[in-house]
Design a protein around this motif. Structure first.
Motif, PDB file in Angstrom:
ATOM      1  N   CYS A 129     -27.446   3.710 -48.582  1.00 11.77           N
ATOM      2  CA  CYS A 129     -26.907   3.586 -47.218  1.00 11.77           C
ATOM      3  C   CYS A 129     -25.527   2.950 -47.181  1.00 11.77           C
ATOM      4  O   CYS A 129     -24.851   3.006 -46.156  1.00 11.77           O
ATOM      5  N   TRP A 131     -25.079  -0.284 -47.270  1.00 10.04           N
ATOM      6  CA  TRP A 131     -25.279  -1.392 -46.358  1.00 10.04           C
ATOM      7  C   TRP A 131     -25.543  -2.679 -47.136  1.00 10.04           C
ATOM      8  O   TRP A 131     -26.180  -2.659 -48.192  1.00 10.04           O
ATOM      9  N   CYS A 145     -21.393  -2.830 -43.340  1.00 10.37           N
ATOM     10  CA  CYS A 145     -20.938  -1.738 -44.196  1.00 10.37           C
ATOM     11  C   CYS A 145     -20.374  -2.331 -45.483  1.00 10.37           C
ATOM     12  O   CYS A 145     -19.450  -3.151 -45.429  1.00 10.37           O
ATOM     13  N   LEU A 152     -22.216  -3.861 -38.694  1.00 11.74           N
ATOM     14  CA  LEU A 152     -22.724  -2.665 -38.039  1.00 11.74           C
ATOM     15  C   LEU A 152     -23.702  -2.981 -36.919  1.00 11.74           C
ATOM     16  O   LEU A 152     -23.736  -2.298 -35.903  1.00 11.74           O
ATOM     17  N   LYS A 171     -35.440   3.870 -43.582  1.00 10.70           N
ATOM     18  CA  LYS A 171     -34.577   2.874 -42.950  1.00 10.70           C
ATOM     19  C   LYS A 171     -35.365   1.885 -42.075  1.00 10.70           C
ATOM     20  O   LYS A 171     -34.854   1.339 -41.106  1.00 10.70           O
ATOM     21  N   LYS A 188     -30.496   2.432 -37.472  1.00 10.86           N
ATOM     22  CA  LYS A 188     -29.605   3.579 -37.463  1.00 10.86           C
ATOM     23  C   LYS A 188     -28.245   3.057 -37.901  1.00 10.86           C
ATOM     24  O   LYS A 188     -28.131   1.945 -38.386  1.00 10.86           O
ATOM     25  N   ASP A 189     -27.204   3.834 -37.735  1.00 10.52           N
ATOM     26  CA  ASP A 189     -25.902   3.391 -38.236  1.00 10.52           C
ATOM     27  C   ASP A 189     -25.456   2.077 -37.598  1.00 10.52           C
ATOM     28  O   ASP A 189     -25.083   1.129 -38.280  1.00 10.52           O
ATOM     29  N   THR A 190     -25.483   2.018 -36.285  1.00 16.01           N
ATOM     30  CA  THR A 190     -25.015   0.811 -35.602  1.00 16.01           C
ATOM     31  C   THR A 190     -26.021   0.295 -34.580  1.00 16.01           C
ATOM     32  O   THR A 190     -25.716  -0.635 -33.841  1.00 16.01           O
TER      33      THR A 190
END
Length: 403
Positions: A129, A131, A145, A152, A171, A188-190
């Motif tokens: 990811c 992350w 990130c 994020l 995730k 999720k991403d953010t």
């Protein structure tokens, strides 16, 4: 500094962890340590603000090849062998990233993540990811990130966030906190979704482990218990594992053999067979009278007055969950399928139903001779690292136990 080496082959068929090395030399509390896969290298962080990289020498003793001073107490660490990236969580809330050289004699500082306003209790790097995930005593779980250092997202719990697990495929993130709860988040991403909050411990959750294949979450707590949560089944099923006499501080799951390794303040290493059918812990029922003899409990004033008797203390049978007086539940038995590896209270009726087969142990316990505060596993070599309150790290060969 000392190394204690014993033969790794078992004598007489005894299946138990074998101590193969002992690492000493830290001047303060060791908060966390890990084994580098396939390498005779140990990385440790401690309250003396020192990051140490230990390498085994020709003498079979471990000596520091890197002795790096951090700006604050070093509380947590994670290392990715594929990229040689090292992440260190500090007491001041910062996460420092380093890149390790091939020979583990030098490392280069890459960047700092200003992640928390309190001690970073756990940090994990996800290469898939990109992350950097962390949780801290500021009650926050955060993810950044790893390529840009940008924050994020974050989740605020109701208490200190003390440990976490992350499933890269789904995730899903699991965050254990000081109140005894585990928050289940879908990242999720953010953004994130709070799926549920797992409640079952009466003490703070200090360690987590994840069974990727069967989607089982293991949580260890200061209440001396381990709870197995069936996340994949989505039915809220929970199994208890009771075998320690003090705080459970470390958990490692061995996927290949379906075994859970637990470490505790009681100096005991538990090896739990999770490839067996286990019985869900019953809900404890409530009542004003004993389920068998109907004698009143001490708060049942009306029945005490009517029967001109003194009330009794309430007890629960661990097998059926019903309430009894002491006279009707003074038997003791192990209940390994329900996770009770030591004798617990059962009622007279349940005691008569328990067979010798029901009492067959499903776990083994081994004395480590130091109070365990953290554990790490190298599955490639079947080595287990235990970090103790005595400022000593011990390396164990667990090959005979896991096969």
């Amino acid at each position: 500094m000392a190394a204690e080496i014993k033969p790794s082959k078992q004598q007489g068929g005894t299946r138990k962890p074998v101590l193969v090395n002992k690492i000493e030399g830290c001047t303060d509390v060791i908060n966390m340590a890990l084994l580098v896969p396939k390498k005779d290298v140990v990385i440790s962080v401690s309250d003396d603000k020192i990051l140490r990289v230990w390498q085994m020498r020709d003498s079979k003793q471990y000596w520091p090849s890197i002795y790096h001073s951090m700006p604050s107490e070093a509380a947590s660490v994670d290392y990715n062998a594929e990229t040689r990236r090292l992440f260190v969580g500090l007491d001041n809330g910062t996460i420092s990233e380093f890149v390790m050289e091939d020979d583990f004699n030098r490392m280069t500082h890459k960047r700092d993540f200003i992640a928390h306003q309190g001690r970073v209790m756990a940090v994990k790097f996800s290469l898939a990811c990109e992350w950097v995930l962390s949780c801290g005593k500021d009650k926050y779980f955060q993810w950044h990130c790893s390529e840009t250092g940008r924050r994020l997202g974050g989740y605020q719990a109701t208490a200190w966030c003390l440990c976490m697990e992350f499933d890269e495929q789904s995730k899903y993130t699991f965050v254990g906190d000081y109140s005894g709860q585990v928050s289940v988040l879908k990242l999720k991403d953010t953004t994130f979704e709070l799926i549920t909050t797992l409640k079952g411990h009466s003490g703070s959750v200090r360690c987590l482990a994840w069974d990727l294949e069967r989607k089982l979450l293991f949580s260890g707590s200061f209440d001396q218990s381990i709870i197995v949560w069936d996340i994949g089944g989505k039915k809220g099923t929970a199994f208890e594992l009771q075998g320690h006499r003090d705080k459970v501080q470390g958990l490692c799951y061995i996927q290949s053999s379906k075994q859970l390794v637990s470490g505790s303040d009681d100096c005991i290493l538990g090896m739990w067979d999770m490839d067996v059918k286990r019985v869900e812990t019953p809900e404890w029922r409530e009542g004003d009278c004993c389920s068998k003899c109907q004698c009143p409990f001490f708060w049942n004033f009306r029945k005490m007055w009517d029967e001109k008797t003194i009330g009794n203390r309430q007890h629960h049978c661990r097998r059926c969950g019903k309430v009894f007086c002491n006279k009707c539940s003074n038997k003791r038995s192990t209940l390994p399928p329900m996770g009770y590896e030591y004798d617990v209270r059962v009622c007279d009726e349940c005691f008569g139903l328990i067979t010798d087969e029901d009492k067959a142990p499903l776990a083994t316990f081994h004395d480590t001779r130091h109070s365990i505060v953290h554990m790490a596993l190298d599955v490639t070599r079947n080595l287990l690292l235990t970090t103790g309150k005595d400022r000593v790290m011990k390396i164990w060969d667990i090959g005979s136990v896991v096969h």
